[in-house]
Enzyme design. Structure first.
Site, PDB file in Angstrom:
ATOM      1  N   LYS A  22      39.398 -13.132 -28.189  1.00  0.00           N
ATOM      2  CA  LYS A  22      40.631 -13.611 -28.805  1.00  0.00           C
ATOM      3  C   LYS A  22      40.320 -13.718 -30.470  1.00  0.00           C
ATOM      4  O   LYS A  22      40.651 -13.156 -31.239  1.00  0.00           O
ATOM      5  CB  LYS A  22      41.492 -14.641 -28.401  1.00  0.00           C
ATOM      6  N   ASN A  23      39.186 -14.544 -30.577  1.00  0.00           N
ATOM      7  CA  ASN A  23      38.717 -14.912 -31.919  1.00  0.00           C
ATOM      8  C   ASN A  23      38.004 -13.849 -32.656  1.00  0.00           C
ATOM      9  O   ASN A  23      37.763 -13.946 -33.759  1.00  0.00           O
ATOM     10  CB  ASN A  23      37.890 -16.129 -31.788  1.00  0.00           C
ATOM     11  N   CYS A 126      48.277 -29.017 -36.720  1.00  0.00           N
ATOM     12  CA  CYS A 126      48.412 -28.383 -35.438  1.00  0.00           C
ATOM     13  C   CYS A 126      47.808 -29.514 -34.504  1.00  0.00           C
ATOM     14  O   CYS A 126      47.379 -30.526 -34.894  1.00  0.00           O
ATOM     15  CB  CYS A 126      47.284 -27.184 -35.237  1.00  0.00           C
ATOM     16  N   ARG A 131      43.193 -29.604 -39.918  1.00  0.00           N
ATOM     17  CA  ARG A 131      42.577 -28.404 -40.317  1.00  0.00           C
ATOM     18  C   ARG A 131      43.278 -27.856 -41.570  1.00  0.00           C
ATOM     19  O   ARG A 131      44.050 -27.076 -41.534  1.00  0.00           O
ATOM     20  CB  ARG A 131      43.314 -27.231 -39.081  1.00  0.00           C
ATOM     21  N   ASP A 316      35.411 -24.992 -28.365  1.00  0.00           N
ATOM     22  CA  ASP A 316      36.380 -24.527 -27.682  1.00  0.00           C
ATOM     23  C   ASP A 316      36.243 -24.580 -26.223  1.00  0.00           C
ATOM     24  O   ASP A 316      37.039 -23.875 -25.181  1.00  0.00           O
ATOM     25  CB  ASP A 316      36.625 -23.044 -28.022  1.00  0.00           C
ATOM     26  N   ARG A 408      48.458 -17.967 -25.221  1.00  0.00           N
ATOM     27  CA  ARG A 408      47.873 -17.507 -26.366  1.00  0.00           C
ATOM     28  C   ARG A 408      46.411 -17.166 -26.209  1.00  0.00           C
ATOM     29  O   ARG A 408      46.235 -16.218 -26.930  1.00  0.00           O
ATOM     30  CB  ARG A 408      47.963 -18.900 -27.108  1.00  0.00           C
TER      31      ARG A 408
HETATM   32  C1  UD1 Z   1      38.071 -21.106 -35.369  1.00  0.00           C
HETATM   33  C2  UD1 Z   1      38.449 -20.845 -34.051  1.00  0.00           C
HETATM   34  C3  UD1 Z   1      38.648 -21.716 -33.100  1.00  0.00           C
HETATM   35  C4  UD1 Z   1      37.571 -22.669 -33.302  1.00  0.00           C
HETATM   36  C5  UD1 Z   1      36.868 -23.196 -34.401  1.00  0.00           C
HETATM   37  C6  UD1 Z   1      35.792 -23.854 -34.372  1.00  0.00           C
HETATM   38  C7  UD1 Z   1      39.572 -18.537 -34.240  1.00  0.00           C
HETATM   39  C8  UD1 Z   1      40.697 -17.791 -34.385  1.00  0.00           C
HETATM   40  N1  UD1 Z   1      39.628 -19.783 -34.235  1.00  0.00           N
HETATM   41  O1  UD1 Z   1      39.022 -22.021 -36.001  1.00  0.00           O
HETATM   42  O2  UD1 Z   1      39.102 -21.328 -31.841  1.00  0.00           O
HETATM   43  O3  UD1 Z   1      37.767 -24.080 -32.278  1.00  0.00           O
HETATM   44  O4  UD1 Z   1      36.712 -21.919 -35.211  1.00  0.00           O
HETATM   45  O5  UD1 Z   1      34.691 -23.110 -33.911  1.00  0.00           O
HETATM   46  O6  UD1 Z   1      38.479 -17.939 -34.342  1.00  0.00           O
HETATM   47  N2  UD1 Z   1      37.788 -27.181 -42.386  1.00  0.00           N
HETATM   48  C9  UD1 Z   1      37.930 -27.704 -43.364  1.00  0.00           C
HETATM   49  N3  UD1 Z   1      38.483 -26.922 -44.492  1.00  0.00           N
HETATM   50  C10 UD1 Z   1      38.698 -25.492 -44.489  1.00  0.00           C
HETATM   51  C11 UD1 Z   1      38.433 -24.951 -43.051  1.00  0.00           C
HETATM   52  C12 UD1 Z   1      37.973 -25.679 -42.045  1.00  0.00           C
HETATM   53  O7  UD1 Z   1      37.823 -29.052 -43.875  1.00  0.00           O
HETATM   54  O8  UD1 Z   1      39.168 -24.957 -45.121  1.00  0.00           O
HETATM   55  C13 UD1 Z   1      37.411 -27.842 -41.284  1.00  0.00           C
HETATM   56  C14 UD1 Z   1      38.238 -27.929 -40.051  1.00  0.00           C
HETATM   57  O9  UD1 Z   1      39.274 -28.929 -40.109  1.00  0.00           O
HETATM   58  C15 UD1 Z   1      37.214 -28.284 -38.950  1.00  0.00           C
HETATM   59  C16 UD1 Z   1      36.013 -27.554 -39.431  1.00  0.00           C
HETATM   60  O10 UD1 Z   1      36.232 -27.316 -40.533  1.00  0.00           O
HETATM   61  O11 UD1 Z   1      37.069 -29.680 -38.893  1.00  0.00           O
HETATM   62  C17 UD1 Z   1      35.676 -26.189 -38.566  1.00  0.00           C
HETATM   63  O12 UD1 Z   1      36.831 -25.468 -38.685  1.00  0.00           O
HETATM   64  P1  UD1 Z   1      36.980 -23.781 -38.704  1.00  0.00           P
HETATM   65  O13 UD1 Z   1      35.705 -23.453 -38.035  1.00  0.00           O
HETATM   66  O14 UD1 Z   1      37.410 -23.318 -40.167  1.00  0.00           O
HETATM   67  O15 UD1 Z   1      37.891 -23.342 -37.476  1.00  0.00           O
HETATM   68  P2  UD1 Z   1      39.216 -22.266 -37.690  1.00  0.00           P
HETATM   69  O16 UD1 Z   1      38.551 -20.878 -38.307  1.00  0.00           O
HETATM   70  O17 UD1 Z   1      40.400 -22.865 -37.948  1.00  0.00           O
END
Ligand code: UD1
Length: 430
Positions: A22-23, A126, A131, A316, A408
């Site tokens: 999915k990711n 969420c 996030r 995950d 999902r």
């Molecule tokens: C993606 C994955 C999700 C997985 C996560 C971590 C997909 C569709 N989703 O989510 O399944 O659990 O990676 O492996 O691939 N953060 C910030 N600022 C930002 C962006 C992120 O502070 O602008 C923080 C987030 O709150 C979190 C950390 O960084 O604490 C990691 O998040 P991130 O790797 O960005 O997760 P996603 O990309 O949302």
């Protein structure tokens, strides 16, 4: 609303085909926005999130054709999707769609890169944490975009196109790395992304971009070097196997003490999970077909694990590991370092008889001899599947409500488990 009924106690024996990730599928579909030519994706999983992203992309003007394959054909069961963004009809991603799935926010980078403007709704909170998207926005600003927040929307403009730059992320973010990469491939000049996420799905997207004509060095490393090109062309790409689905079914087999072949699974994307499973007393062997997972008669040993960005233990798979450890022969500690609120499954697992104590970011899981079925509620995608793992070993019947969370991210979960001998059925909501 559908529910899933599980009667626990059966060992799992048989073969499970692992679906496309999915990711990886979601950002790969978004990549189609970068070219007027057709991007063909093979092995796309049939998931609610994929269908939702399809609606979002169609709103931008992407034409999408689907041709299915029979399960098992070529070892892959997913859809073949052809995505053609000949023209971008609309650069706005509306709140009604983005708020339903966070990853749809990632259209920001490609829209900006191709059209010089984008208006994308902020995704909102969420269940697993706040996030934020600050790192996404910083990356776009580094590439020369002007960003404003207006009425819940990110309004981004780059009238003269994006320009390459050095982007240094403070922490590792999968989404921000995707965003920066997808924007930089069409920016003028060189971009260097430091402290990039190394999740295999990012490598998969980068490899697809290279097939489309992008110039990227350092794929799979924390430093990505991109030389911008003026346009990308069409390509064909196969979505990698889902490592989270693999880890999940491996834990189902470990939990029930069975012997399961995970066909198409890739050990190179799953090292830390395999290490932990082996420490827990579960045999994981690589074969030509995939990964064979067995626990025949051995006790489950407790483990001590902290989640971390790849190649560390994936957040995950945290909920699933916790479910497995509820029946270990001793006390495990599981620390969540990525998301601050990713313990919603603890209270639901407790309803099945699990003994878990939370202290800040750490859960202490004291193994119990028996779990007992109960009605439980799915709270988020990975949390809901942890309840399935516990239910497979629980005495009696578990009814899992709010199954849409599962849909999902897990393709035909009940069929895959039932084919290996689990007593599991989907009860339609009407
Ligand atoms: C993606 C994955 C999700 C997985 C996560 C971590 C997909 C569709 N989703 O989510 O399944 O659990 O990676 O492996 O691939 N953060 C910030 N600022 C930002 C962006 C992120 O502070 O602008 C923080 C987030 O709150 C979190 C950390 O960084 O604490 C990691 O998040 P991130 O790797 O960005 O997760 P996603 O990309 O949302």
């Amino acid at each position: 609303m559908d529910r899933i009924r599980i009667r626990g106690g059966n060992r799992l024996n048989g073969t499970i085909n692992i679906s496309g990730a999915k990711n990886a599928a979601l950002p790969l579909m978004i990549v189609s926005l970068l070219t007027p030519e057709t991007l063909t994706l093979n092995n796309v999983p049939r998931l609610a999130d994929v269908r939702l992203l399809q609606r979002i992309l169609q709103n931008h003007g992407v034409d999408i054709m689907i041709a299915g394959k029979r399960p098992g054909q070529n070892g892959q069961s997913g859809d073949v999707k052809q995505l053609s963004a000949r023209t971008i009809a609309d650069t706005t991603a509306p709140y009604e769609l983005v708020s339903k799935m966070r990853a749809s926010f990632w259209v920001l980078g490609p829209l900006l890169a191709r059209c010089g403007e984008a208006k994308v709704s902020l995704p909102g909170g969420c269940a697993i944490g706040t996030r934020p998207v600050d790192m996404h926005l910083q990356a776009m600003e580094k590439l020369g975009a002007e960003i404003a927040i207006e009425a819940g929307y990110v309004v981004a403009k780059a009238r003269n196109g994006l320009r390459g730059n050095r982007i240094v992320f403070d922490k590792v973010s999968v989404g921000a790395t995707h965003a920066a990469l997808m924007a930089a491939v069409l920016a003028q000049g060189e971009t260097v992304i430091e402290n990039a996420a190394r999740e295999p799905e990012i490598g998969d997207v980068a490899q697809c971009l290279v097939k489309m004509g992008a110039r990227i060095d350092g794929i799979h490393s924390p430093t990505l070097r991109i030389s911008g090109v003026t346009s990308l062309h069409g390509a064909e790409h196969t979505v990698i196997a889902d490592r989270i689905e693999t880890g999940t079914y491996a834990m189902c087999a470990g939990m029930t003490g069975g012997d399961v072949m995970l066909r198409g699974a890739r050990s190179d994307t799953l090292g830390s999970v395999i290490d932990v499973m082996r420490k827990a007393g579960i045999a994981v062997d690589e074969t030509n077909e995939g990964l064979r997972v067995q626990r025949n008669g051995r006790a489950l040993e407790p483990v001590s694990v902290a989640t971390a960005p790849f190649p560390g233990f994936p957040t995950d798979c945290q909920a699933q590991l916790m479910a497995l450890m509820t029946m270990a022969d001793g006390t495990s500690t599981i620390r969540e370092t990525i998301f601050e609120n990713r313990f919603m499954h603890v209270q639901e697992l407790a309803r099945l008889g699990a003994d878990i104590h939370l202290n800040g970011d750490t859960a202490e899981v004291r193994g119990v001899r028996k779990l007992t079925g109960a009605p439980v509620m799915a709270t988020d995608l990975r949390a809901s599947v942890s309840l399935v793992i516990a239910a497979l070993a629980a005495e009696g019947e578990t009814m899992l409500n709010r199954v849409y969370h599962l849909d999902r991210g897990f393709e035909t979960l009940e069929d895959k488990l039932a084919a290996c001998g689990a007593d599991v059925a989907r009860l339609s909501g009407n």
